[in-house]
Design an enzyme around this catalytic site. Sequence first.
Site, mmCIF file in Angstrom:
data_model
loop_
_atom_site.group_PDB
_atom_site.id
_atom_site.type_symbol
_atom_site.label_atom_id
_atom_site.label_comp_id
_atom_site.label_asym_id
_atom_site.label_seq_id
_atom_site.Cartn_x
_atom_site.Cartn_y
_atom_site.Cartn_z
ATOM 1 N N GLY A 234 0.691 -1.371 0.119
ATOM 2 C CA GLY A 234 -0.090 -0.023 0.128
ATOM 3 C C GLY A 234 0.800 1.586 -0.178
ATOM 4 O O GLY A 234 0.169 2.362 0.276
ATOM 5 N N SER A 235 2.137 1.204 -0.574
ATOM 6 C CA SER A 235 2.899 2.584 -0.598
ATOM 7 C C SER A 235 2.163 3.303 -1.641
ATOM 8 O O SER A 235 2.240 4.481 -1.306
ATOM 9 C CB SER A 235 4.223 2.231 -0.898
ATOM 10 O OG SER A 235 4.461 1.803 -2.157
ATOM 11 N N ASN A 236 1.727 2.787 -2.768
ATOM 12 C CA ASN A 236 1.066 3.837 -3.628
ATOM 13 C C ASN A 236 -0.285 4.288 -2.902
ATOM 14 O O ASN A 236 -0.586 5.626 -3.431
ATOM 15 C CB ASN A 236 0.871 3.076 -5.010
ATOM 16 C CG ASN A 236 1.896 3.003 -5.697
ATOM 17 O OD1 ASN A 236 2.330 3.913 -6.379
ATOM 18 N ND2 ASN A 236 2.587 1.991 -5.823
ATOM 19 N N MET B 58 -3.992 -7.811 -6.756
ATOM 20 C CA MET B 58 -3.675 -8.859 -7.409
ATOM 21 C C MET B 58 -4.593 -9.895 -8.112
ATOM 22 O O MET B 58 -4.643 -11.180 -8.077
ATOM 23 C CB MET B 58 -2.762 -9.865 -6.376
ATOM 24 C CG MET B 58 -1.780 -8.920 -5.947
ATOM 25 S SD MET B 58 -0.545 -8.367 -7.019
ATOM 26 C CE MET B 58 0.463 -9.625 -7.443
ATOM 27 N N ARG B 59 -5.580 -9.241 -8.787
ATOM 28 C CA ARG B 59 -6.584 -9.923 -9.316
ATOM 29 C C ARG B 59 -7.146 -9.116 -10.582
ATOM 30 O O ARG B 59 -7.061 -7.928 -10.862
ATOM 31 C CB ARG B 59 -7.907 -9.935 -8.438
ATOM 32 C CG ARG B 59 -7.811 -10.857 -7.043
ATOM 33 C CD ARG B 59 -9.243 -11.095 -6.550
ATOM 34 N NE ARG B 59 -8.832 -11.925 -5.412
ATOM 35 C CZ ARG B 59 -8.601 -13.409 -5.585
ATOM 36 N NH1 ARG B 59 -9.001 -13.936 -6.364
ATOM 37 N NH2 ARG B 59 -8.202 -13.894 -4.222
ATOM 38 N N LEU B 60 -7.320 -10.027 -11.658
ATOM 39 C CA LEU B 60 -7.849 -9.429 -12.972
ATOM 40 C C LEU B 60 -9.125 -8.997 -12.902
ATOM 41 O O LEU B 60 -10.180 -9.669 -12.181
ATOM 42 C CB LEU B 60 -7.930 -10.874 -13.833
ATOM 43 C CG LEU B 60 -6.795 -11.009 -14.793
ATOM 44 C CD1 LEU B 60 -6.828 -12.103 -15.517
ATOM 45 C CD2 LEU B 60 -6.148 -9.808 -15.515
ATOM 46 N N ILE B 61 -9.483 -7.984 -13.307
ATOM 47 C CA ILE B 61 -10.704 -7.354 -13.416
ATOM 48 C C ILE B 61 -11.747 -7.954 -14.548
ATOM 49 O O ILE B 61 -11.279 -8.252 -15.584
ATOM 50 C CB ILE B 61 -10.842 -5.738 -13.702
ATOM 51 C CG1 ILE B 61 -9.925 -5.061 -12.728
ATOM 52 C CG2 ILE B 61 -12.238 -5.242 -13.694
ATOM 53 C CD1 ILE B 61 -10.278 -5.010 -11.109
ATOM 54 N N ASN C 208 -4.389 1.759 -13.799
ATOM 55 C CA ASN C 208 -3.329 0.855 -12.951
ATOM 56 C C ASN C 208 -2.053 1.459 -13.122
ATOM 57 O O ASN C 208 -1.878 2.463 -14.034
ATOM 58 C CB ASN C 208 -3.674 -0.591 -13.742
ATOM 59 C CG ASN C 208 -2.551 -1.542 -13.238
ATOM 60 O OD1 ASN C 208 -2.675 -1.752 -11.828
ATOM 61 N ND2 ASN C 208 -1.942 -2.516 -13.945
ATOM 62 N N HIS D 104 1.904 0.147 -13.379
ATOM 63 C CA HIS D 104 2.889 -0.910 -13.692
ATOM 64 C C HIS D 104 4.495 -0.506 -13.527
ATOM 65 O O HIS D 104 4.716 0.354 -14.194
ATOM 66 C CB HIS D 104 2.612 -1.612 -15.024
ATOM 67 C CG HIS D 104 3.166 -2.732 -15.503
ATOM 68 N ND1 HIS D 104 3.021 -3.924 -14.729
ATOM 69 C CD2 HIS D 104 4.496 -2.953 -16.298
ATOM 70 C CE1 HIS D 104 3.699 -4.737 -15.330
ATOM 71 N NE2 HIS D 104 4.793 -4.380 -16.024
HETATM 72 C C1 GRF Z 1 3.804 -1.328 -7.432
HETATM 73 O O1 GRF Z 1 5.122 -1.686 -7.694
HETATM 74 C C2 GRF Z 1 2.536 -1.479 -8.591
HETATM 75 O O2 GRF Z 1 3.461 -0.978 -9.614
HETATM 76 C C3 GRF Z 1 2.386 -2.934 -8.820
HETATM 77 O O3 GRF Z 1 2.087 -3.054 -7.279
HETATM 78 C C4 GRF Z 1 3.078 -2.605 -6.539
HETATM 79 C C5 GRF Z 1 2.314 -2.070 -5.469
HETATM 80 O O4 GRF Z 1 2.931 -1.550 -4.392
HETATM 81 N N1 GRF Z 1 1.423 -2.703 -9.729
HETATM 82 P P1 GRF Z 1 2.324 -0.829 -3.117
HETATM 83 O O5 GRF Z 1 1.519 -2.051 -2.452
HETATM 84 O O6 GRF Z 1 1.506 0.175 -3.502
HETATM 85 O O7 GRF Z 1 3.554 -0.572 -2.347
#
Ligand code: GRF
Length: 201
Positions: A11-13, A89-92, A106, A108
């Site tokens: 969840g850092s994002n 971690m799931r496909l929509i 999303n 990436h």
């Molecule tokens: C990120 O590297 C993002 O690009 C990928 O999953 C990771 C999630 O990291 N889709 P965080 O949980 O937000 O730290």
Amino acid sequence: MNIAVFASGRGSNFSAIVKAVKKGGIKANLSLLLSDNPQAPVIGRAKRAGIKVALIKREDFSTKDDFEARIIEHLEENKIDLIVLAGFMRLIGPGLLKKYKGRIINIHPALLPSFKGTQGLKEAFNYGVKLTGVTVHFVDEEIDHGAIILQKAVRIEENDTLETLEAKIHKIEHLLYPEAIRLFTEGKLKLEGRKVGISNP
Ligand code: GRF
């Protein structure tokens, strides 16, 4: 505008987005954190930030359609306009995709269309590319395939390890994702086929 973040892990994002909303960089409500993983650290982050959490576990439903129908209930209840996938971690599936067409994004950790999939960051490093980066894109029916909103390159230096590269990538993600969300919420993105036009960024 109401935003839901979907996340399954660290969840850092998510935290970077919370920060941007709190500072006023994104003028929208972060209304919901939706997770499918009860162990995900992102749940604690949301609680500490005072953001509503919906925990919806796939194993509680016999079909993916039922699982997503429940997700849609939460989205409608919270009047969600934009879905932000941040390590979900799931496909929509097709039902959710159709309902929120052009409103799911999303991030990436590589320069798409190279190094798709959950191991993209590591695969780019192991491949030996000198340049990798971060991509924010709209979600469509194929994995890591939808129209590209923003990209930023990251150079892999001689002394980089997978760990130092990860740190560089995350740092860029935490800037690029809030920026893409800001552009969406300000109505500055125009999706035309595979191309995303950006007006007065
Ligand atoms: C990120 O590297 C993002 O690009 C990928 O999953 C990771 C999630 O990291 N889709 P965080 O949980 O937000 O730290």
